[in-house]
Design a protein around this motif. Sequence first.
Motif, PDB file in Angstrom:
ATOM      1  N   LEU A 151       1.205   4.836  -1.780  1.00 25.35           N
ATOM      2  CA  LEU A 151       1.617   3.578  -2.405  1.00 25.35           C
ATOM      3  C   LEU A 151       1.817   3.740  -3.901  1.00 25.35           C
ATOM      4  N   GLY A 152       1.008   4.606  -4.522  1.00 26.59           N
ATOM      5  CA  GLY A 152       1.095   4.784  -5.963  1.00 26.59           C
ATOM      6  C   GLY A 152       0.572   3.563  -6.696  1.00 26.59           C
ATOM      7  N   PRO A 153       0.747   3.507  -8.013  1.00 23.03           N
ATOM      8  CA  PRO A 153       0.249   2.365  -8.782  1.00 23.03           C
ATOM      9  C   PRO A 153       1.081   1.113  -8.540  1.00 23.03           C
ATOM     10  N   ALA A 154       0.444  -0.044  -8.668  1.00 22.60           N
ATOM     11  CA  ALA A 154       1.167  -1.315  -8.602  1.00 22.60           C
ATOM     12  C   ALA A 154       2.030  -1.444  -9.852  1.00 22.60           C
ATOM     13  N   VAL A 155       3.302  -1.772  -9.665  1.00 24.45           N
ATOM     14  CA  VAL A 155       4.216  -1.868 -10.804  1.00 24.45           C
ATOM     15  C   VAL A 155       4.567  -3.319 -11.134  1.00 24.45           C
ATOM     16  N   THR A 156       4.196  -4.239 -10.250  1.00 23.35           N
ATOM     17  CA  THR A 156       4.425  -5.659 -10.516  1.00 23.35           C
ATOM     18  C   THR A 156       3.144  -6.420 -10.215  1.00 23.35           C
ATOM     19  N   ALA A 157       3.094  -7.661 -10.690  1.00 20.75           N
ATOM     20  CA  ALA A 157       1.930  -8.503 -10.430  1.00 20.75           C
ATOM     21  C   ALA A 157       1.942  -9.073  -9.021  1.00 20.75           C
ATOM     22  N   SER A 158       3.066  -8.991  -8.342  1.00 18.21           N
ATOM     23  CA  SER A 158       3.194  -9.603  -7.020  1.00 18.21           C
ATOM     24  C   SER A 158       2.382  -8.844  -5.972  1.00 18.21           C
ATOM     25  N   TRP A 159       1.819  -9.621  -5.053  1.00 13.49           N
ATOM     26  CA  TRP A 159       1.128  -9.036  -3.910  1.00 13.49           C
ATOM     27  C   TRP A 159       2.093  -8.936  -2.741  1.00 13.49           C
ATOM     28  N   ASN A 160       2.045  -7.852  -2.028  1.00  7.09           N
ATOM     29  CA  ASN A 160       2.863  -7.681  -0.830  1.00  7.09           C
ATOM     30  C   ASN A 160       1.941  -7.470   0.367  1.00  7.09           C
ATOM     31  N   PRO A 161       1.967  -8.380   1.335  1.00  2.00           N
ATOM     32  CA  PRO A 161       1.090  -8.208   2.495  1.00  2.00           C
ATOM     33  C   PRO A 161       1.469  -6.971   3.293  1.00  2.00           C
ATOM     34  N   ILE A 162       0.491  -6.428   3.980  1.00  2.00           N
ATOM     35  CA  ILE A 162       0.701  -5.242   4.804  1.00  2.00           C
ATOM     36  C   ILE A 162       0.356  -5.600   6.248  1.00  2.00           C
ATOM     37  N   SER A 163       1.104  -5.087   7.190  1.00  2.00           N
ATOM     38  CA  SER A 163       0.884  -5.417   8.591  1.00  2.00           C
ATOM     39  C   SER A 163      -0.321  -4.661   9.142  1.00  2.00           C
ATOM     40  N   VAL A 164      -0.876  -5.207  10.224  1.00  2.00           N
ATOM     41  CA  VAL A 164      -1.983  -4.521  10.885  1.00  2.00           C
ATOM     42  C   VAL A 164      -1.516  -3.174  11.421  1.00  2.00           C
ATOM     43  N   GLU A 165      -0.277  -3.114  11.886  1.00  2.00           N
ATOM     44  CA  GLU A 165       0.270  -1.847  12.395  1.00  2.00           C
ATOM     45  C   GLU A 165       0.305  -0.791  11.297  1.00  2.00           C
ATOM     46  N   LYS A 166       0.700  -1.198  10.082  1.00  2.00           N
ATOM     47  CA  LYS A 166       0.722  -0.257   8.961  1.00  2.00           C
ATOM     48  C   LYS A 166      -0.696   0.159   8.580  1.00  2.00           C
ATOM     49  N   LEU A 167      -1.641  -0.777   8.709  1.00  2.00           N
ATOM     50  CA  LEU A 167      -3.032  -0.454   8.402  1.00  2.00           C
ATOM     51  C   LEU A 167      -3.587   0.604   9.341  1.00  2.00           C
ATOM     52  N   SER A 168      -2.941   0.788  10.480  1.00  2.00           N
ATOM     53  CA  SER A 168      -3.402   1.819  11.409  1.00  2.00           C
ATOM     54  C   SER A 168      -3.276   3.209  10.796  1.00  2.00           C
ATOM     55  N   GLU A 169      -2.455   3.331   9.732  1.00  2.00           N
ATOM     56  CA  GLU A 169      -2.283   4.619   9.040  1.00  2.00           C
ATOM     57  C   GLU A 169      -3.359   4.858   7.985  1.00  2.00           C
ATOM     58  N   LEU A 170      -4.230   3.875   7.790  1.00  2.00           N
ATOM     59  CA  LEU A 170      -5.243   3.984   6.741  1.00  2.00           C
ATOM     60  C   LEU A 170      -6.358   4.930   7.186  1.00  2.00           C
ATOM     61  N   ASP A 171      -6.370   6.112   6.608  1.00  2.00           N
ATOM     62  CA  ASP A 171      -7.332   7.129   7.012  1.00  2.00           C
ATOM     63  C   ASP A 171      -8.578   7.145   6.120  1.00  2.00           C
ATOM     64  N   ALA A 172      -8.924   5.992   5.558  1.00  2.00           N
ATOM     65  CA  ALA A 172     -10.094   5.907   4.684  1.00  2.00           C
ATOM     66  C   ALA A 172     -11.385   6.064   5.478  1.00  2.00           C
ATOM     67  N   ASP A 173     -12.357   6.730   4.864  1.00  2.00           N
ATOM     68  CA  ASP A 173     -13.678   6.851   5.483  1.00  2.00           C
ATOM     69  C   ASP A 173     -14.469   5.553   5.348  1.00  2.00           C
ATOM     70  N   HIS A 174     -14.194   4.800   4.276  1.00  2.92           N
ATOM     71  CA  HIS A 174     -14.868   3.524   4.039  1.00  2.92           C
ATOM     72  C   HIS A 174     -13.829   2.492   3.625  1.00  2.92           C
ATOM     73  N   VAL A 175     -13.992   1.262   4.102  1.00  3.11           N
ATOM     74  CA  VAL A 175     -13.110   0.169   3.708  1.00  3.11           C
ATOM     75  C   VAL A 175     -13.949  -1.021   3.263  1.00  3.11           C
ATOM     76  N   PHE A 176     -13.663  -1.507   2.085  1.00  5.16           N
ATOM     77  CA  PHE A 176     -14.240  -2.771   1.636  1.00  5.16           C
ATOM     78  C   PHE A 176     -13.255  -3.863   2.021  1.00  5.16           C
ATOM     79  N   LEU A 177     -13.698  -4.761   2.890  1.00  9.28           N
ATOM     80  CA  LEU A 177     -12.865  -5.856   3.372  1.00  9.28           C
ATOM     81  C   LEU A 177     -13.308  -7.136   2.673  1.00  9.28           C
TER      82      LEU A 177
END
Length: 320
Positions: A235-261
Amino acid sequence: MKTNMKFRRIFTIIMVGILFIMSACGNDNSASDSETEGETNNSEITLDSAMGEVTIPANAEKILAPYHEDALLALGVTPVAKWAIGQAVQEYLESDLKDVPTIEWNLPVEQVLNHAPELIILENNMESYEGTYEDYNKIAPTYLMTEETVKDWRKQIETFGKILGKEDEAKKVLSDYEDTVSSARDQLSEAIGEETVAVIWAAGNQFFLFEQNRHSAEVLYSELGMKQPTLIQELGPAVTASWNPISVEKLSELDADHVFLLALEGEQGIETLENSSVWQSTPAAKNGNIHIINDPSNWTNKGLLASQQTIEDILSALVK
């Protein structure tokens, strides 16, 4: 209680759209990027600001600095009023501000007048406010922060220290914070080593993944040295102040060992993820390393107190 929770959910969703109005301010006005100090007499001080050189009272007690109460409180100053959207406020500051009256986020001139401040501190871009600089300056001497100061909470502490005659206090709180960061960094290195960490904000049934420089993510990655999962790196750094939602399907690619929800208690997004097979297949979910934070307010802000509370949340979750 249900009505209050419903309101907080609505407020959280509204915040997705307007949270960065304040943090994005300052892009249109040009001025000096530094605040320099010079006294005119014993009761006044002259500083550079987004409006050029201004003279303000050196002994003002009734201060209004909407959305930047974090910096005031860090220096031991309670504002005359606190930033709010309706009845909703910056929850992480409420232990200190619960008895302070609110002022609406767009600063209606009549409300400012009613609070009778002796000094007003605003952001450099006035588009977020209902009134003009001249309107507020007629009520009380008004100081506009430069763009640099708006974006950098450390610079805010330094600048507010000059404004309030608390330069020594500013140096101390910044030094103490660096000590806190150093200690936390060592503890986390020992506790989780090279394990990766990500932050997701669930607002309603939408999900927002924090880029590496988005609000509290700077605390995780830049200050505490925590490792970014591959998806965050991509994703790299945020370049705008706008938030962009991410789909649950895309979150399936999140290989983090820990997630703060980050999610209010009972938020719909929590149930959505719990019932999602793609989410449950991610490393953090499979290993029971989803850390739910029910107060997102310090995580979705920048400031000394916000950062300190974020560090406390992280240590509580990860250091056993």
